[in-house]
Design a protein around this motif. Sequence first.
Motif, PDB file in Angstrom:
ATOM      1  N   ASP A   1       0.812  -1.221   0.000  1.00  0.00           N
ATOM      2  CA  ASP A   1       0.000   0.000   0.000  1.00  0.00           C
ATOM      3  C   ASP A   1       0.847   1.273   0.000  1.00  0.00           C
ATOM      4  O   ASP A   1       0.323   2.376   0.035  1.00  0.00           O
ATOM      5  N   GLY A   2       2.202   1.125  -0.038  1.00  0.00           N
ATOM      6  CA  GLY A   2       3.096   2.284  -0.074  1.00  0.00           C
ATOM      7  C   GLY A   2       3.519   2.782   1.296  1.00  0.00           C
ATOM      8  O   GLY A   2       4.255   3.762   1.386  1.00  0.00           O
ATOM      9  N   SER A   3       3.069   2.125   2.369  1.00  0.00           N
ATOM     10  CA  SER A   3       3.464   2.554   3.707  1.00  0.00           C
ATOM     11  C   SER A   3       4.815   1.956   4.094  1.00  0.00           C
ATOM     12  O   SER A   3       5.262   0.959   3.521  1.00  0.00           O
ATOM     13  N   LYS A   4       5.449   2.568   5.067  1.00  0.00           N
ATOM     14  CA  LYS A   4       6.800   2.205   5.486  1.00  0.00           C
ATOM     15  C   LYS A   4       6.809   0.896   6.270  1.00  0.00           C
ATOM     16  O   LYS A   4       5.930   0.646   7.091  1.00  0.00           O
ATOM     17  N   ILE A   5       7.819   0.061   6.027  1.00  0.00           N
ATOM     18  CA  ILE A   5       8.028  -1.167   6.796  1.00  0.00           C
ATOM     19  C   ILE A   5       9.023  -0.855   7.898  1.00  0.00           C
ATOM     20  O   ILE A   5      10.087  -0.287   7.643  1.00  0.00           O
TER      21      ILE A   5
END
Length: 149
Positions: free
Chosen positions: A114-118
Amino acid sequence: MPITDSEVEQLGLRGRSYGVFGDGAVRVGQDGEWAFAVEYGDSTGGDRLEAISSASGEAVHYIPVGARPPARFHYAKDGVLTFGFGIDEEHRRWGAEPDLFLPELIAEHVLRPDGSKIFPRTTSPAQARTNALSAPLSSGSASRSRALL
């Protein structure tokens, strides 16, 4: 003539002061289809990224600064800033196509689908950057000029 890092240090470059430009030196070369420029001191190549990439060209600009502000990666194509992000802040992307390298960033486990940071990361920012730079940037690159700043 090319010079070494130690020779650059001996140049005694004067850094930028508020509102005043200092000195700078640029090392240029070519590797395969990429031309490159490494700037020491005042760095202004990124200010001309769109112009460098105009006329069917591509340009990558990497700014290796500290954690705050983060190192930054920019990619321009055909005179347009196409994509950019800060290293370790890849979830904040900008440019005309901010999701251009999203598949590579997801594949390298830097971002979620979803494009969020890991967090925590399984891949280092340096490894992700190297893989992003080695990815084919556009089709038909034989007819394009490429520059890495």
